[in-house]
Motif scaffolding. Structure first.
Motif, mmCIF file in Angstrom:
data_model
loop_
_atom_site.group_PDB
_atom_site.id
_atom_site.type_symbol
_atom_site.label_atom_id
_atom_site.label_comp_id
_atom_site.label_asym_id
_atom_site.label_seq_id
_atom_site.Cartn_x
_atom_site.Cartn_y
_atom_site.Cartn_z
ATOM 1 N N VAL A 195 0.856 -1.182 0.000
ATOM 2 C CA VAL A 195 0.000 0.000 0.000
ATOM 3 C C VAL A 195 0.894 1.234 0.000
ATOM 4 N N LEU A 196 0.751 2.071 -1.025
ATOM 5 C CA LEU A 196 1.551 3.284 -1.124
ATOM 6 C C LEU A 196 0.877 4.394 -0.319
ATOM 7 N N THR A 197 1.560 4.881 0.700
ATOM 8 C CA THR A 197 0.970 5.844 1.612
ATOM 9 C C THR A 197 2.051 6.694 2.251
ATOM 10 N N HIS A 198 1.686 7.914 2.610
ATOM 11 C CA HIS A 198 2.595 8.769 3.384
ATOM 12 C C HIS A 198 2.535 8.450 4.878
ATOM 13 N N HIS A 199 1.606 7.573 5.251
ATOM 14 C CA HIS A 199 1.411 7.231 6.665
ATOM 15 C C HIS A 199 1.732 5.752 6.849
ATOM 16 N N THR A 200 2.995 5.432 6.974
ATOM 17 C CA THR A 200 3.406 4.036 7.082
ATOM 18 C C THR A 200 3.083 3.480 8.459
ATOM 19 N N ARG A 201 2.978 2.164 8.525
ATOM 20 C CA ARG A 201 2.720 1.443 9.777
ATOM 21 C C ARG A 201 3.300 0.050 9.634
ATOM 22 N N PRO A 202 3.383 -0.719 10.708
ATOM 23 C CA PRO A 202 3.933 -2.077 10.607
ATOM 24 C C PRO A 202 3.087 -2.954 9.683
ATOM 25 N N PRO A 203 3.665 -4.018 9.121
ATOM 26 C CA PRO A 203 2.904 -4.921 8.258
ATOM 27 C C PRO A 203 1.688 -5.497 8.976
ATOM 28 N N LEU A 204 0.647 -5.741 8.203
ATOM 29 C CA LEU A 204 -0.607 -6.288 8.721
ATOM 30 C C LEU A 204 -0.821 -7.657 8.094
ATOM 31 N N GLU A 205 -0.737 -8.701 8.913
ATOM 32 C CA GLU A 205 -0.907 -10.071 8.426
ATOM 33 C C GLU A 205 -2.326 -10.533 8.694
ATOM 34 N N GLU A 250 -5.708 -13.410 7.199
ATOM 35 C CA GLU A 250 -5.934 -14.785 6.762
ATOM 36 C C GLU A 250 -5.659 -14.925 5.262
ATOM 37 N N GLY A 251 -5.477 -16.174 4.831
ATOM 38 C CA GLY A 251 -5.397 -16.470 3.403
ATOM 39 C C GLY A 251 -4.117 -16.041 2.720
ATOM 40 N N GLY A 252 -3.044 -15.850 3.483
ATOM 41 C CA GLY A 252 -1.783 -15.440 2.883
ATOM 42 C C GLY A 252 -1.707 -13.966 2.558
ATOM 43 N N ASN A 253 -2.644 -13.190 3.076
ATOM 44 C CA ASN A 253 -2.650 -11.750 2.843
ATOM 45 C C ASN A 253 -1.768 -11.044 3.869
ATOM 46 N N VAL A 254 -0.761 -10.324 3.377
ATOM 47 C CA VAL A 254 0.075 -9.487 4.246
ATOM 48 C C VAL A 254 0.160 -8.107 3.600
ATOM 49 N N PHE A 255 -0.317 -7.087 4.314
ATOM 50 C CA PHE A 255 -0.274 -5.719 3.813
ATOM 51 C C PHE A 255 0.979 -5.029 4.337
ATOM 52 N N HIS A 256 1.738 -4.448 3.408
ATOM 53 C CA HIS A 256 2.930 -3.669 3.751
ATOM 54 C C HIS A 256 2.654 -2.221 3.343
ATOM 55 N N PHE A 257 3.039 -1.293 4.186
ATOM 56 C CA PHE A 257 2.720 0.113 3.966
ATOM 57 C C PHE A 257 4.005 0.866 3.651
ATOM 58 N N LEU A 258 4.090 1.378 2.403
ATOM 59 C CA LEU A 258 5.333 1.939 1.898
ATOM 60 C C LEU A 258 5.154 3.398 1.489
ATOM 61 N N GLU A 259 6.153 4.188 1.720
ATOM 62 C CA GLU A 259 6.263 5.492 1.083
ATOM 63 C C GLU A 259 7.388 5.361 0.073
ATOM 64 N N ALA A 260 7.029 5.245 -1.205
ATOM 65 C CA ALA A 260 8.016 4.905 -2.228
ATOM 66 C C ALA A 260 7.543 5.405 -3.578
ATOM 67 N N SER A 261 8.492 5.586 -4.497
ATOM 68 C CA SER A 261 8.158 5.909 -5.877
ATOM 69 C C SER A 261 7.612 4.656 -6.567
ATOM 70 N N PRO A 262 6.947 4.811 -7.730
ATOM 71 C CA PRO A 262 6.494 3.617 -8.449
ATOM 72 C C PRO A 262 7.615 2.617 -8.719
ATOM 73 N N ALA A 263 8.773 3.090 -9.151
ATOM 74 C CA ALA A 263 9.873 2.170 -9.458
ATOM 75 C C ALA A 263 10.356 1.450 -8.207
ATOM 76 N N GLU A 264 10.460 2.169 -7.096
ATOM 77 C CA GLU A 264 10.900 1.545 -5.840
ATOM 78 C C GLU A 264 9.879 0.532 -5.353
ATOM 79 N N ALA A 265 8.603 0.889 -5.434
ATOM 80 C CA ALA A 265 7.558 -0.035 -4.997
ATOM 81 C C ALA A 265 7.543 -1.293 -5.859
ATOM 82 N N LEU A 266 7.733 -1.126 -7.169
ATOM 83 C CA LEU A 266 7.727 -2.283 -8.064
ATOM 84 C C LEU A 266 8.908 -3.203 -7.778
ATOM 85 N N GLU A 267 10.062 -2.639 -7.501
ATOM 86 C CA GLU A 267 11.220 -3.466 -7.167
ATOM 87 C C GLU A 267 10.951 -4.295 -5.914
ATOM 88 N N THR A 268 10.340 -3.671 -4.907
ATOM 89 C CA THR A 268 10.013 -4.379 -3.669
ATOM 90 C C THR A 268 8.973 -5.458 -3.912
#
Length: 210
Positions: free
Chosen positions: A102-112, A114-132
């Motif tokens: 999730v691209l956001t200016h308000h980052t927080r710890p990862p949210l795990e 059910e079902g293999g879903n893990v949300f990561h909160f990043l402040e990043a450019s499109p290229a940086e986010a895509l690399e991650t």
């Protein structure tokens, strides 16, 4: 290298991908669900739905995807970052079943969840986010899930390999428009169109290889 894909992304005749104002009660603003009715009537969404051309496109959304990138406005309504208990719109088992960035200016710890879903909160450019996201996708493709601002940013950066766009025959007049600032973007793609009996038109943009 894995591809960057967009699927089932709906816009109005005047190019808006959502209405306004967005809120907890109205995630798509005054557009309601009108942009997505075509998809909700398919078997991919409803077992009693249609199995025609709309379903053939809709069901391509998931196979081969190893990670998703989405914008802050897709994860929650305005101000969601102020609620530490907000976990998205989708309940305890979201439909992604992959890492989601999730691209956001308000980052927080990862949210795990059910079902293999893990949300990561990043402040990043499109290229940086895509690399991650590619690193997390483990060789599979990365889906750009929206909203319109994120899709526009990835198109502007030349980072989209495949885009399935659905033009819905409604006029919204206001909201968030996809095409602003993207004059000539179609020149980088081979474009195919298929009209559906439901009234929508499916556009497939495939990045040219030469």
């Amino acid at each position: 290298m894995s591809r960057t894909r967009i699927h089932n992304f709906s816009i109005s005749l005047d190019g808006f991908a959502t209405g306004e104002p967005q809120s907890l009660e109205a995630p798509f603003g005054h557009a309601g669900q009108r942009l997505h009715t075509w998809m909700m009537r398919t078997q991919s969404w409803d077992p009693d739905g249609s199995d025609g051309v709309d379903n053939a496109y809709a069901e391509r959304h998931g196979p081969g995807i190893g990670a998703e990138i989405m914008g802050a406005n897709k994860f929650g309504p305005p101000g969601w970052h102020e609620d530490p208990d907000w976990k998205g719109w989708w309940g305890p088992n979201p439909p992604f079943h992959t890492p989601v960035f999730v691209l956001t200016h308000h980052t927080r710890p990862p949210l795990e969840m059910e079902g293999g879903n893990v949300f990561h909160f990043l402040e990043a450019s499109p290229a940086e986010a895509l690399e991650t996201a590619r690193a997390a996708a483990d060789g599979k493709d990365v889906r750009i899930g929206g909203g319109a601002t994120v899709v526009r940013d990835f198109l502007a950066a030349g980072l989209v390999d495949h885009m399935h766009l659905v033009q819905v025959p409604i006029v919204l007049g206001r909201g968030v428009r996809l095409w602003d600032g993207l004059e000539g973007v179609e020149e980088a793609f081979d474009v195919e169109t298929v009209a559906s009996p439901s009234g929508v038109t499916h556009f497939t943009f495939t990045r040219k290889t030469s």
